[in-house]
Design an enzyme around this catalytic site. Structure first.
Site, PDB file in Angstrom:
ATOM      1  N   LYS A 158     -41.632   2.767 -72.954  1.00  0.00           N
ATOM      2  CA  LYS A 158     -41.199   2.165 -74.264  1.00  0.00           C
ATOM      3  C   LYS A 158     -41.198   3.275 -75.352  1.00  0.00           C
ATOM      4  CE  LYS A 158     -44.099  -1.746 -73.426  1.00  0.00           C
ATOM      5  NZ  LYS A 158     -45.144  -2.723 -74.086  1.00  0.00           N
ATOM      6  N   ALA A 194     -47.798   1.400 -76.957  1.00  0.00           N
ATOM      7  CA  ALA A 194     -49.164   0.719 -76.016  1.00  0.00           C
ATOM      8  C   ALA A 194     -48.550  -0.317 -75.072  1.00  0.00           C
ATOM      9  CB  ALA A 194     -50.098   0.791 -77.000  1.00  0.00           C
ATOM     10  N   ASP A 195     -49.305  -0.477 -73.874  1.00  0.00           N
ATOM     11  CA  ASP A 195     -49.213  -1.394 -73.223  1.00  0.00           C
ATOM     12  C   ASP A 195     -50.487  -1.853 -72.646  1.00  0.00           C
ATOM     13  OD1 ASP A 195     -46.822  -2.980 -71.894  1.00  0.00           O
ATOM     14  OD2 ASP A 195     -48.071  -2.691 -70.030  1.00  0.00           O
ATOM     15  N   THR A 196     -50.723  -3.158 -72.711  1.00  0.00           N
ATOM     16  CA  THR A 196     -52.127  -3.685 -72.282  1.00  0.00           C
ATOM     17  C   THR A 196     -51.870  -4.556 -70.903  1.00  0.00           C
ATOM     18  OG1 THR A 196     -52.755  -3.779 -74.354  1.00  0.00           O
ATOM     19  CG2 THR A 196     -54.115  -5.032 -72.883  1.00  0.00           C
TER      20      THR A 196
END
Length: 186
Positions: A52, A68-70
Site C-alpha cells: 500500500k 497500515a493493514d489489520t
C-alpha cells in the site's frame, strides 16, 4: 508532509486525535493480488501494508507515507473482510467464546527507505448467540471489517476483554506510530 495511505475512518480519527497534520490518499493497490496462503499471517499483513505504501510512494517521493493493514487470526486462519453475510456469520461464529489475535502492520516510507513493524493484541469474545450474530450482521457494519467486527462499536457486547494495545485492534497502534514518526520531517 505526512500522507496517510488509507480510507479507514478509524485510522484518520486516530491520527487527528494525536494532532498530526496529514493528507489522506487512497492506496492504488489491489489487495487481492497477494495470496494469503503463500504467507504466514504476520508476513502477509506486513506485505499488505508495505505494498500500500509503495503504491503511493510512486507519486509522492518527497513525502512521509504511512500505511497500515489489520488482520484477525484464529487457528492460524486469516479472517479478512467478509465476502458476504454468510462469511461474516462464519467468522463471528468461529470467534465466539474464544481468544484470537489481531495483527496491525504499519509501513512508513520516506526517500526510498521502508520501515515496517507489527503490533499484536489479543481479543477474547463472549459466547455469542446466532440471534446476536444475525442482528449485528443486519447493521451491515461487519461487512468491511477484518474478522467481521469493529471493537469500538456495538460489537462491544461480544467482547469479554483484550490484552495489548486497544488502538492496534482498531487498526493503528497510535503510541508506537507517534514515536516512530518523530524521526521524520513532518
Amino acid at each position: 508532509m505526512l500522507i496517510l495511505g488509507s480510507t479507514s475512518p478509524r485510522r484518520k480519527e486516530l491520527l487527528e486525535s494525536a494532532g498530526i497534520d496529514f493528507l489522506t490518499i487512497k492506496p492504488n493497490f489491489d489487495e487481492d493480488s497477494i495470496d494469503k496462503s503463500a504467507y504466514d499471517p504476520k508476513e502477509y499483513v506486513s506485505e499488505m501494508a508495505k505494498q500500500k505504501a509503495l503504491s503511493i510512494y510512486e507519486n509522492y517521493k518527497d513525502h512521509v507515507i504511512l500505511t497500515a493493514d489489520t488482520i484477525v487470526v484464529i487457528d492460524n486462519e486469516i479472517l479478512g473482510k467478509p465476502k458476504d453475510e454468510e462469511d461474516a456469520y462464519r467468522m463471528l461464529k468461529k470467534l465466539s467464546n474464544r481468544t484470537h489475535e489481531v495483527h496491525t502492520a504499519v509501513s512508513i516510507v520516506y526517500k526510498g527507505k521502508i520501515e515496517n513493524f507489527i503490533s499484536t493484541s489479543y481479543v477474547i469474545f463472549n459466547d455469542i448467540t446466532d440471534e446476536e450474530i444475525y442482528a449485528y450482521i443486519s447493521t451491515k457494519e461487519p461487512m468491511d471489517k477484518a474478522g467481521a467486527y469493529a471493537i469500538q462499536s456495538v460489537v462491544n457486547d461480544f467482547i469479554k476483554g483484550f490484552k495489548g494495545d486497544f488502538h492496534t485492534i482498531m487498526g493503528l497502534p497510535l503510541k508506537e506510530v507517534i514515536e516512530r514518526l518523530k524521526k521524520y520531517p513532518l
